[in-house]
Design a protein around this motif. Structure first.
Motif, PDB file in Angstrom:
ATOM      1  N   PHE A 100      35.805  33.231  52.981  1.00 38.69           N
ATOM      2  CA  PHE A 100      37.072  33.952  52.889  1.00 38.69           C
ATOM      3  C   PHE A 100      38.142  33.163  52.150  1.00 38.69           C
ATOM      4  CE2 PHE A 100      37.963  31.696  56.920  1.00 38.69           C
ATOM      5  CZ  PHE A 100      39.257  31.253  56.685  1.00 38.69           C
ATOM      6  N   VAL A 101      37.991  31.825  52.049  1.00 37.52           N
ATOM      7  CA  VAL A 101      39.023  31.022  51.386  1.00 37.52           C
ATOM      8  C   VAL A 101      39.116  31.355  49.892  1.00 37.52           C
ATOM      9  CG1 VAL A 101      39.795  28.695  50.803  1.00 37.52           C
ATOM     10  CG2 VAL A 101      38.934  29.183  53.095  1.00 37.52           C
ATOM     11  N   PRO A 102      38.002  31.291  49.101  1.00 35.69           N
ATOM     12  CA  PRO A 102      38.122  31.677  47.690  1.00 35.69           C
ATOM     13  C   PRO A 102      38.495  33.153  47.509  1.00 35.69           C
ATOM     14  CG  PRO A 102      35.821  31.287  48.268  1.00 35.69           C
ATOM     15  CD  PRO A 102      36.648  30.778  49.409  1.00 35.69           C
ATOM     16  N   ILE A 117      41.143  45.305  46.635  1.00 35.13           N
ATOM     17  CA  ILE A 117      40.483  44.445  47.618  1.00 35.13           C
ATOM     18  C   ILE A 117      39.055  44.149  47.189  1.00 35.13           C
ATOM     19  CG2 ILE A 117      39.541  44.409  49.965  1.00 35.13           C
ATOM     20  CD1 ILE A 117      42.087  45.882  50.855  1.00 35.13           C
ATOM     21  N   ASN A 118      38.343  45.179  46.713  1.00 35.77           N
ATOM     22  CA  ASN A 118      36.970  44.967  46.246  1.00 35.77           C
ATOM     23  C   ASN A 118      36.920  44.028  45.052  1.00 35.77           C
ATOM     24  OD1 ASN A 118      36.092  46.660  48.244  1.00 35.77           O
ATOM     25  ND2 ASN A 118      35.540  48.355  46.921  1.00 35.77           N
ATOM     26  N   MET A 119      37.909  44.147  44.156  1.00 38.83           N
ATOM     27  CA  MET A 119      37.969  43.238  43.009  1.00 38.83           C
ATOM     28  C   MET A 119      38.184  41.803  43.479  1.00 38.83           C
ATOM     29  SD  MET A 119      37.417  44.732  40.144  1.00 38.83           S
ATOM     30  CE  MET A 119      38.053  43.488  39.025  1.00 38.83           C
ATOM     31  N   ALA A 120      39.071  41.609  44.453  1.00 36.44           N
ATOM     32  CA  ALA A 120      39.323  40.268  44.978  1.00 36.44           C
ATOM     33  C   ALA A 120      38.068  39.692  45.631  1.00 36.44           C
ATOM     34  CB  ALA A 120      40.472  40.314  45.985  1.00 36.44           C
ATOM     35  N   ILE A 121      37.338  40.548  46.355  1.00 33.88           N
ATOM     36  CA  ILE A 121      36.107  40.091  46.996  1.00 33.88           C
ATOM     37  C   ILE A 121      35.067  39.708  45.951  1.00 33.88           C
ATOM     38  CG2 ILE A 121      34.155  40.839  48.423  1.00 33.88           C
ATOM     39  CD1 ILE A 121      36.131  42.541  50.019  1.00 33.88           C
ATOM     40  N   PHE A 122      34.934  40.529  44.897  1.00 33.65           N
ATOM     41  CA  PHE A 122      33.953  40.234  43.844  1.00 33.65           C
ATOM     42  C   PHE A 122      34.264  38.905  43.154  1.00 33.65           C
ATOM     43  CE2 PHE A 122      32.700  40.449  39.356  1.00 33.65           C
ATOM     44  CZ  PHE A 122      31.335  40.642  39.490  1.00 33.65           C
ATOM     45  N   ILE A 123      35.517  38.751  42.720  1.00 32.85           N
ATOM     46  CA  ILE A 123      35.908  37.513  42.027  1.00 32.85           C
ATOM     47  C   ILE A 123      35.824  36.321  42.972  1.00 32.85           C
ATOM     48  CG2 ILE A 123      37.824  36.325  40.881  1.00 32.85           C
ATOM     49  CD1 ILE A 123      38.741  39.089  39.866  1.00 32.85           C
ATOM     50  N   GLY A 124      36.311  36.504  44.202  1.00 30.57           N
ATOM     51  CA  GLY A 124      36.284  35.415  45.165  1.00 30.57           C
ATOM     52  C   GLY A 124      34.875  34.977  45.507  1.00 30.57           C
ATOM     53  N   TYR A 125      33.949  35.939  45.583  1.00 34.52           N
ATOM     54  CA  TYR A 125      32.574  35.577  45.902  1.00 34.52           C
ATOM     55  C   TYR A 125      31.924  34.809  44.738  1.00 34.52           C
ATOM     56  CZ  TYR A 125      27.864  35.909  47.775  1.00 34.52           C
ATOM     57  OH  TYR A 125      26.613  35.608  48.264  1.00 34.52           O
TER      58      TYR A 125
END
Length: 405
Positions: free
Chosen positions: A254-256, A230-238
Motif C-alpha cells: 500500500f505504500v507505493p 483509484i484503479n490507475m493509482a493501484i496499477f502504477i503503485g503496483y
C-alpha cells in the motif's frame, strides 16, 4: 479422552464481505443509539466487529461450530483505501508535514525500544523467557500479525519461546481492540484539557462529517471517476512495488500505491486547470469510508478470542502495561512534539494504531475524531507514512538487535 474438535464452516470471500457490510450496519446502530459509545468516539467497525467475534466464539464454545471467515478481501479493501487517500493528498500539505513527519518517525522509533523493554520486564515477572517480551512488544503490537508470523518461528526454535506465535496473535488481538478504544478519548481529553477548537474545514480525507450524514449528493459519474483514478493509482503503485522488490526493497504494497496516488493527484493539479472536481473527491471519500469500514470489520470478525483466553494471565499483565504506556506516550510525548494543536490531538489519537494496532487502526481512530471536529490533512499524511513504512524498517532493526542481547 480428547475433546471433540468443533465443526469447521469456512465462509467464502463473497459471503464474508456481505456479512462485513451487515456488521458495519450493526456497529453504526450501536454507536448511534449508545451515548457512551458516541462520546468515546468508538468506531462503527469496532462495535460491530467485536460483537461478531464474540458471537462466533460463543457458537464455537457452546455449539461446537466454528466459522472461519475468508481473509482474502482484506488486502483489496486496504489497497483501495490507501489509493483514495493518496489521490486526495496535496504536495503543499505534504511539504507542511515534512518536519512533523521526521519528528513523528523519531519519537515512534524511540517508542519501539521502550515498548520492548516493558514487554521483557513483564515476561520476567511472569516467569517467561525474557525474549517473550519482544513478541509481546513491538513484534505483535507495532509490527502486527504479519511481523508476528514472520518472527515467531525464530523465537520458538532459536530463543526457546514456546507458543511464540499464539502469544503474539493474542497480544495483537487485544492491541487492535485497545487501539480502537483509546484513540477517541485521547483526542477528546487533549482538546478539553488544552481548550482546542476543532478544524473549521469539513473536507475530510476520509468520509463525511457526522452532521452531513444522509445529505451527500453524488452523481454516479463522480463515483465512477473516483474508481478510475483509484484503479490507475493501484496499477502504477503496483508496478512501483514490483520494481522495488526487484531492487531488494521490501515494503507493504500500500505504500507505493499511496505514493502513486499523491503523484497522480498533484500532477493533475499542475497540468490541468479543470482537474479539481468536488464530486470526484466526494466519491473518493465515500470509497475510502466503505473500504476502511469493510477492511476493519473483517479484521475484527476474524479475531480468535479463544487464543487470547489461552494466555489470558500473561496477556492481561503485559497488555495493561503496554496500553498504559501507549496512552501516556501519546498524551505527553506525541502531542507535545507535534505542536499541541488540533492536528497534534488527531495525531495522538492515531498513535494508538502505531503503538498497538495497525496503520488502518490509526487511520480509523483519526477518522472518528475528524468526523466530529473537522479535517486534519497533516495527520492523514504523516501517520500512514510513519506506521506503514518507516516504523516497519526501524522495527526490524530494533528486534534484530534486541534478540542478539
Amino acid at each position: 479422552m480428547e475433546a471433540a474438535q468443533p465443526e469447521l464452516i469456512e465462509i467464502d470471500p463473497f459471503t464474508t464481505i456481505t456479512i462485513a457490510i451487515l456488521v458495519l450496519f450493526v456497529g453504526r446502530e450501536l454507536v448511534r443509539k449508545n451515548v457512551a459509545l458516541r462520546k468515546l468516539t468508538i468506531p462503527d467497525p469496532l462495535a460491530g466487529g467485536l460483537l461478531c467475534a464474540i458471537l462466533v466464539t460463543v457458537l464455537t464454545v457452546w455449539w461446537g461450530v466454528k466459522f472461519k471467515f475468508s481473509t482474502e478481501p482484506i488486502d483489496f479493501f486496504l489497497i483501495y483505501f490507501f489509493a483514495a487517500i493518496g489521490l486526495r493528498a496535496k504536495v503543499s500539505d505534504l511539504l507542511t508535514g515534512g518536519k512533523p513527519l521526521a519528528i513523528l518517525i523519531i519519537i515512534s522509533s524511540v517508542f519501539l525500544g521502550i515498548q520492548n523493554f516493558v514487554g521483557m520486564g513483564a515476561a520476567s515477572v511472569y516467569g517467561y523467557p525474557v525474549h517473550t517480551g519482544i513478541i509481546a512488544g513491538s513484534v505483535s503490537l507495532s509490527g502486527g500479525v504479519g511481523t508476528t508470523l514472520a518472527w515467531a518461528p525464530i523465537f520458538a526454535s532459536e530463543l526457546g519461546v514456546a507458543n511464540a506465535q499464539e502469544i503474539g496473535i493474542a497480544c495483537n488481538t487485544v492491541g487492535i481492540v485497545s487501539a480502537c478504544i483509546i484513540g477517541g478519548p485521547i483526542a477528546q481529553y487533549l482538546m478539553k484539557r488544552h481548550k482546542l477548537a476543532g478544524s473549521l474545514s469539513t473536507d475530510e480525507a476520509v468520509g463525511q462529517n457526522f452532521k452531513d450524514d444522509g445529505k451527500l449528493n453524488l452523481h454516479y459519474y463522480d463515483v465512477l471517476g473516483a474508481v478510475f483514478f483509484i484503479n490507475m493509482a493501484i496499477f502504477i503503485g503496483y508496478m512501483m512495488y514490483l520494481g522495488l522488490q526487484e531492487a531488494g526493497v521490501v515494503i507493504p504494497v500500500f505504500v507505493p500505491i499511496l505514493v502513486a496516488g499523491i503523484i497522480i493527484n498533484n500532477t493533475g493539479r499542475l497540468l490541468f486547470r479543470n482537474y479539481d472536481n468536488v464530486g470526484r473527491e466526494k466519491g473518493m471519500a465515500m470509497i475510502s469510508d466503505i473500504s476502511l469500514g469493510i477492511f476493519l470489520s473483517i479484521a475484527l470478525m476474524t479475531m480468535d478470542l479463544l487464543v487470547v483466553w489461552q494466555f489470558m494471565g500473561f496477556v492481561a499483565l503485559v497488555m495493561s502495561l503496554q496500553i498504559a504506556l501507549a496512552i501516556g506516550y501519546a498524551l505527553f510525548i506525541v502531542f507535545t512534539s507535534m505542536g499541541k494543536d488540533y492536528d497534534a490531538a488527531v495525531i495522538a489519537a492515531g498513535f494508538g494504531g502505531i503503538a498497538l494496532g495497525s496503520t488502518a487502526t490509526a487511520v480509523l481512530n483519526m477518522t472518528s475524531v475528524t468526523r466530529q471536529f473537522g479535517a486534519s490533512p497533516k495527520a492523514f499524511l504523516i501517520v500512514p507514512l510513519t506506521c506503514g513504512f518507516f516504523i516497519d524498517l526501524m522495527n526490524t532493526w530494533v528486534i534484530t538487535n534486541l534478540i542478539a542481547l
